[in-house]
Write a protein that holds these residues in place. Sequence first.
Motif, PDB file in Angstrom:
ATOM      1  N   ILE A  58     -10.570   2.395  -2.551  1.00 36.36           N
ATOM      2  CA  ILE A  58      -9.776   1.340  -2.546  1.00 36.36           C
ATOM      3  C   ILE A  58     -10.085   0.669  -1.304  1.00 36.36           C
ATOM      4  CG2 ILE A  58      -7.229   0.553  -2.342  1.00 36.36           C
ATOM      5  CD1 ILE A  58      -6.699   2.575  -4.430  1.00 36.36           C
ATOM      6  N   PHE A  80     -11.001  -3.627   2.111  1.00 33.43           N
ATOM      7  CA  PHE A  80     -10.860  -2.899   0.842  1.00 33.43           C
ATOM      8  C   PHE A  80     -12.262  -3.007   0.167  1.00 33.43           C
ATOM      9  CE2 PHE A  80      -6.595  -4.867   1.703  1.00 33.43           C
ATOM     10  CZ  PHE A  80      -5.899  -3.848   1.253  1.00 33.43           C
ATOM     11  N   SER A 117       0.795  -1.293  -0.084  1.00 35.83           N
ATOM     12  CA  SER A 117       0.125  -0.021   0.085  1.00 35.83           C
ATOM     13  C   SER A 117       0.785   1.398   0.005  1.00 35.83           C
ATOM     14  CB  SER A 117      -0.855   0.111   1.239  1.00 35.83           C
ATOM     15  OG  SER A 117      -0.163   0.391   2.500  1.00 35.83           O
ATOM     16  N   TYR A 138      -6.290  -0.135 -11.072  1.00 34.46           N
ATOM     17  CA  TYR A 138      -6.075  -0.769  -9.847  1.00 34.46           C
ATOM     18  C   TYR A 138      -5.879  -2.104  -9.599  1.00 34.46           C
ATOM     19  CZ  TYR A 138      -6.807  -2.359  -4.809  1.00 34.46           C
ATOM     20  OH  TYR A 138      -6.743  -2.685  -3.418  1.00 34.46           O
ATOM     21  N   GLN A 143     -10.529   1.612 -11.583  1.00 37.45           N
ATOM     22  CA  GLN A 143     -10.601   0.225 -10.882  1.00 37.45           C
ATOM     23  C   GLN A 143      -9.751  -0.821 -11.731  1.00 37.45           C
ATOM     24  OE1 GLN A 143     -12.538  -0.790  -8.222  1.00 37.45           O
ATOM     25  NE2 GLN A 143     -11.143  -2.665  -8.576  1.00 37.45           N
ATOM     26  N   SER A 185      -2.885  -4.777  -8.710  1.00 37.04           N
ATOM     27  CA  SER A 185      -3.314  -5.775  -7.793  1.00 37.04           C
ATOM     28  C   SER A 185      -2.639  -7.142  -8.236  1.00 37.04           C
ATOM     29  CB  SER A 185      -4.760  -5.898  -7.518  1.00 37.04           C
ATOM     30  OG  SER A 185      -4.943  -4.769  -6.732  1.00 37.04           O
ATOM     31  N   ILE A 230     -13.701   0.710  -6.484  1.00 39.15           N
ATOM     32  CA  ILE A 230     -13.602   2.142  -6.656  1.00 39.15           C
ATOM     33  C   ILE A 230     -14.896   2.431  -7.718  1.00 39.15           C
ATOM     34  CG2 ILE A 230     -11.946   3.894  -8.018  1.00 39.15           C
ATOM     35  CD1 ILE A 230      -9.685   1.933  -7.259  1.00 39.15           C
TER      36      ILE A 230
END
Length: 247
Positions: A238, A167, A41, A179, A176, A183, A170
């Motif tokens: 997030i 979590f 993070s 992200y 998203q 991820s 978004i």
Amino acid sequence: MTEKTTHFGFEDIPESQKAGRVQGVFGSVASKYDVMNDAMSFGIHRLWKDAMMDWLAPRAGQTLLDVAGGTGDIAFRFLSRAGSGQATVLDLTEPMLIEGRKRAEAEQKADQLEWIVGDAMALPFEDNSFDVYTISFGIRNVTRPEDALAEAFRVLKPGGRLMVLEFSQIPNDLMQKVYDLYSFNIIPRMGQMIANDRDSYQYLVESIRKFPDQETFLQMVKAAGFENAKYRNLSMGIACLHSGWKI
């Protein structure tokens, strides 16, 4: 009769197997868990936890139950803000609690802390026992989150507060997607490099995508009996804080 199934990341497994699989994940990464949180993070999880404390506004003398409390991050913050009080850290995975007990904050606050191995869906406490219930990045790993919420309601005193940090999703499709790329491509590789465990972090990113969105989870909080239930997005969604009161 066929056994009910649940998600373990993107895999469907019998409900009876999930707790053991989750224990395996967190037992495997316990010694590197705090380092990985910072790496994954970029340290922002600390700001999210501080935002949780800001909204929670701990008061002197309160009793906290921190479920899936692992290495004690939330309990330490709570006690520091409250000044006085008691915190019980409960986790399914004993190695996580052992790591928490080793931390300097644990030694400084030893007389205010209790560490208990237990299950969020069957808490080993009497009704109306705690002023505050928190669960931080843990409820998505529970086999039946609605059972955990019902247990939270049961053990809170009337006037008690629930706060969930998890979590979330978004609410912008492009963000998203960006992200998700991070991820699914970066985090498992970090897990391999830092914790020597790619599979556990692959599960973690999959479990985030399977968790209900903000509004769906809000309805689950309300269905468990909590009043004045609300949520606040963090870092564009997030992560998300859900709050509710036992009135």
